[in-house]
Design a protein around this motif. Structure first.
Motif, mmCIF file in Angstrom:
data_model
loop_
_atom_site.group_PDB
_atom_site.id
_atom_site.type_symbol
_atom_site.label_atom_id
_atom_site.label_comp_id
_atom_site.label_asym_id
_atom_site.label_seq_id
_atom_site.Cartn_x
_atom_site.Cartn_y
_atom_site.Cartn_z
ATOM 1 N N CYS A 1 0.828 -1.204 0.000
ATOM 2 C CA CYS A 1 0.000 0.000 0.000
ATOM 3 C C CYS A 1 0.864 1.256 0.000
ATOM 4 O O CYS A 1 0.584 2.218 -0.732
ATOM 5 C CB CYS A 1 -0.919 -0.019 1.216
ATOM 6 S SG CYS A 1 -2.062 1.367 1.280
ATOM 7 N N ARG A 2 1.918 1.280 0.802
ATOM 8 C CA ARG A 2 2.810 2.446 0.840
ATOM 9 C C ARG A 2 3.454 2.681 -0.523
ATOM 10 O O ARG A 2 3.546 3.829 -0.987
ATOM 11 C CB ARG A 2 3.891 2.263 1.911
ATOM 12 C CG ARG A 2 3.388 2.458 3.332
ATOM 13 C CD ARG A 2 4.552 2.555 4.306
ATOM 14 N NE ARG A 2 5.329 1.316 4.349
ATOM 15 C CZ ARG A 2 5.061 0.303 5.145
ATOM 16 N NH1 ARG A 2 4.013 0.347 5.962
ATOM 17 N NH2 ARG A 2 5.832 -0.769 5.147
ATOM 18 N N ARG A 3 3.886 1.608 -1.165
ATOM 19 C CA ARG A 3 4.489 1.758 -2.493
ATOM 20 C C ARG A 3 3.475 2.313 -3.489
ATOM 21 O O ARG A 3 3.799 3.162 -4.325
ATOM 22 C CB ARG A 3 5.025 0.407 -2.974
ATOM 23 C CG ARG A 3 6.184 -0.120 -2.157
ATOM 24 C CD ARG A 3 6.612 -1.501 -2.635
ATOM 25 N NE ARG A 3 7.415 -2.167 -1.634
ATOM 26 C CZ ARG A 3 7.229 -3.413 -1.213
ATOM 27 N NH1 ARG A 3 6.230 -4.136 -1.717
ATOM 28 N NH2 ARG A 3 8.007 -3.941 -0.298
ATOM 29 N N THR A 4 2.258 1.814 -3.398
ATOM 30 C CA THR A 4 1.217 2.293 -4.301
ATOM 31 C C THR A 4 0.931 3.764 -4.069
ATOM 32 O O THR A 4 0.811 4.550 -5.030
ATOM 33 C CB THR A 4 -0.074 1.472 -4.113
ATOM 34 O OG1 THR A 4 0.190 0.100 -4.416
ATOM 35 C CG2 THR A 4 -1.176 1.983 -5.031
ATOM 36 N N LEU A 5 0.823 4.179 -2.812
ATOM 37 C CA LEU A 5 0.532 5.576 -2.511
ATOM 38 C C LEU A 5 1.640 6.495 -2.991
ATOM 39 O O LEU A 5 1.377 7.589 -3.514
ATOM 40 C CB LEU A 5 0.307 5.749 -1.011
ATOM 41 C CG LEU A 5 -0.936 5.060 -0.429
ATOM 42 C CD1 LEU A 5 -0.997 5.272 1.080
ATOM 43 C CD2 LEU A 5 -2.209 5.578 -1.097
ATOM 44 N N VAL A 6 2.881 6.063 -2.834
ATOM 45 C CA VAL A 6 4.007 6.863 -3.339
ATOM 46 C C VAL A 6 3.934 6.973 -4.858
ATOM 47 O O VAL A 6 4.094 8.059 -5.433
ATOM 48 C CB VAL A 6 5.353 6.243 -2.893
ATOM 49 C CG1 VAL A 6 6.515 6.903 -3.634
ATOM 50 C CG2 VAL A 6 5.544 6.385 -1.399
ATOM 51 N N SER A 7 3.689 5.841 -5.520
ATOM 52 C CA SER A 7 3.595 5.838 -6.982
ATOM 53 C C SER A 7 2.467 6.744 -7.468
ATOM 54 O O SER A 7 2.635 7.518 -8.414
ATOM 55 C CB SER A 7 3.368 4.416 -7.502
ATOM 56 O OG SER A 7 4.453 3.581 -7.183
ATOM 57 N N VAL A 8 1.310 6.636 -6.817
ATOM 58 C CA VAL A 8 0.156 7.451 -7.205
ATOM 59 C C VAL A 8 0.445 8.926 -6.993
ATOM 60 O O VAL A 8 0.168 9.760 -7.862
ATOM 61 C CB VAL A 8 -1.091 7.015 -6.410
ATOM 62 C CG1 VAL A 8 -2.209 8.044 -6.554
ATOM 63 C CG2 VAL A 8 -1.578 5.650 -6.895
ATOM 64 N N ALA A 9 1.011 9.273 -5.847
ATOM 65 C CA ALA A 9 1.287 10.676 -5.548
ATOM 66 C C ALA A 9 2.256 11.280 -6.560
ATOM 67 O O ALA A 9 2.044 12.398 -7.065
ATOM 68 C CB ALA A 9 1.843 10.813 -4.137
ATOM 69 N N ILE A 10 3.311 10.551 -6.871
ATOM 70 C CA ILE A 10 4.300 11.065 -7.822
ATOM 71 C C ILE A 10 3.709 11.151 -9.220
ATOM 72 O O ILE A 10 3.893 12.152 -9.933
ATOM 73 C CB ILE A 10 5.560 10.182 -7.803
ATOM 74 C CG1 ILE A 10 6.281 10.359 -6.463
ATOM 75 C CG2 ILE A 10 6.486 10.518 -8.963
ATOM 76 C CD1 ILE A 10 7.463 9.453 -6.275
ATOM 77 N N THR A 11 2.983 10.116 -9.631
ATOM 78 C CA THR A 11 2.387 10.120 -10.965
ATOM 79 C C THR A 11 1.422 11.283 -11.143
ATOM 80 O O THR A 11 1.468 11.994 -12.152
ATOM 81 C CB THR A 11 1.656 8.789 -11.231
ATOM 82 O OG1 THR A 11 2.584 7.711 -11.155
ATOM 83 C CG2 THR A 11 1.011 8.800 -12.612
ATOM 84 N N LEU A 12 0.543 11.505 -10.165
ATOM 85 C CA LEU A 12 -0.429 12.594 -10.279
ATOM 86 C C LEU A 12 0.250 13.962 -10.247
ATOM 87 O O LEU A 12 -0.179 14.898 -10.925
ATOM 88 C CB LEU A 12 -1.476 12.486 -9.181
ATOM 89 C CG LEU A 12 -2.391 11.258 -9.281
ATOM 90 C CD1 LEU A 12 -3.427 11.278 -8.177
ATOM 91 C CD2 LEU A 12 -3.068 11.196 -10.644
ATOM 92 N N THR A 13 1.342 14.085 -9.481
ATOM 93 C CA THR A 13 2.106 15.332 -9.465
ATOM 94 C C THR A 13 2.719 15.597 -10.833
ATOM 95 O O THR A 13 2.686 16.729 -11.347
ATOM 96 C CB THR A 13 3.210 15.275 -8.393
ATOM 97 O OG1 THR A 13 2.611 15.097 -7.111
ATOM 98 C CG2 THR A 13 4.033 16.557 -8.389
ATOM 99 N N LEU A 14 3.272 14.559 -11.439
ATOM 100 C CA LEU A 14 3.890 14.711 -12.760
ATOM 101 C C LEU A 14 2.849 15.032 -13.824
ATOM 102 O O LEU A 14 3.077 15.885 -14.698
ATOM 103 C CB LEU A 14 4.648 13.431 -13.123
ATOM 104 C CG LEU A 14 5.863 13.103 -12.246
ATOM 105 C CD1 LEU A 14 6.440 11.749 -12.627
ATOM 106 C CD2 LEU A 14 6.927 14.188 -12.379
ATOM 107 N N ILE A 15 1.702 14.362 -13.764
ATOM 108 C CA ILE A 15 0.641 14.632 -14.736
ATOM 109 C C ILE A 15 0.141 16.077 -14.584
ATOM 110 O O ILE A 15 -0.101 16.775 -15.576
ATOM 111 C CB ILE A 15 -0.507 13.623 -14.567
ATOM 112 C CG1 ILE A 15 -0.063 12.242 -15.058
ATOM 113 C CG2 ILE A 15 -1.747 14.076 -15.340
ATOM 114 C CD1 ILE A 15 -1.076 11.149 -14.800
#
Length: 198
Positions: A118-132
């Motif tokens: 879950c932590r890995r997913t949240l980090v991935s989601v946060a970074i991806t949405l920031t980049l988008i």
């Protein structure tokens, strides 16, 4: 063009990973291996930068541009665990190391495992949405509304992962009857005592 770059980055990631592990365990080139493995996120960073400049250059936004951003998000969130998994497999097959343990399935160990995912997913989601979001704000590209669907899709992925981790915390999975469990993994079966008929 971006589709080609995404495919090339995907291939390059796994090729560089394989080369890094081969250098470590087959050729014993530790420094070369470290450089290759540490450089893995650079591949996805380069892909994102090319995506950014493609949009700055007047390209119409498409889902492939968002996919390029998600690659970098995945690389940061999940990259280290992917490298550890591949390293364990390579060490076992070519370096004489022990067979990697499977993921824990029961009890609190399973809960900890799910929270780590879950932590890995949240980090991935946060970074991806920031980049988008940065692609929308800083490129002046047309058609960026196609990015909007990524917000709710990735949001759903985050919520699902949170729900799974919370579920295993509240309702830990119990092992089968008679199983001997260590750190969430079945390591044997208990033998029932036989009645003494003598």
């Amino acid at each position: 063009m971006i589709v080609t770059l995404v495919l090339a980055a995907e291939v390059a990631f796994w090729v560089v990973l394989a080369l890094g592990l081969a250098a470590r365990y087959l050729l014993r080139w530790q420094k070369v291996s470290t450089v290759l493995l540490v450089g893995l996120p650079v591949i996805d960073l380069a892909l994102f930068l090319l995506t950014f400049f493609d949009l700055r250059g007047g390209a119409n936004a498409s889902w492939t541009h968002a996919l390029a951003a998600s690659y970098l998000g995945f690389s940061v969130g999940y990259g280290p665990s992917v490298v550890r998994w591949a390293d364990g497999q390579f060490l076992h097959r070519f370096g004489g190391g022990p067979k990697p343990l499977p993921a824990p399935k029961y009890g609190t160990a399973r809960s900890r495992h799910e929270w780590a995912i879950c932590r890995r997913t949240l980090v991935s989601v946060a970074i991806t949405l920031t980049l988008i979001t940065s692609l929308k704000l800083f490129t002046d590209a047309t058609g960026t509304e196609v990015f909007d669907q990524w917000y709710w899709r990735l949001g759903i992925a985050a919520v699902v992962n949170l729900g799974i981790a919370a579920g295993y915390s509240v309702w830990p999975k119990e092992p089968p009857a008679g199983a001997i469990v260590e750190d969430g993994r079945i390591v044997g079966r208990s033998v029932p005592e036989r009645a003494d008929h003598s």
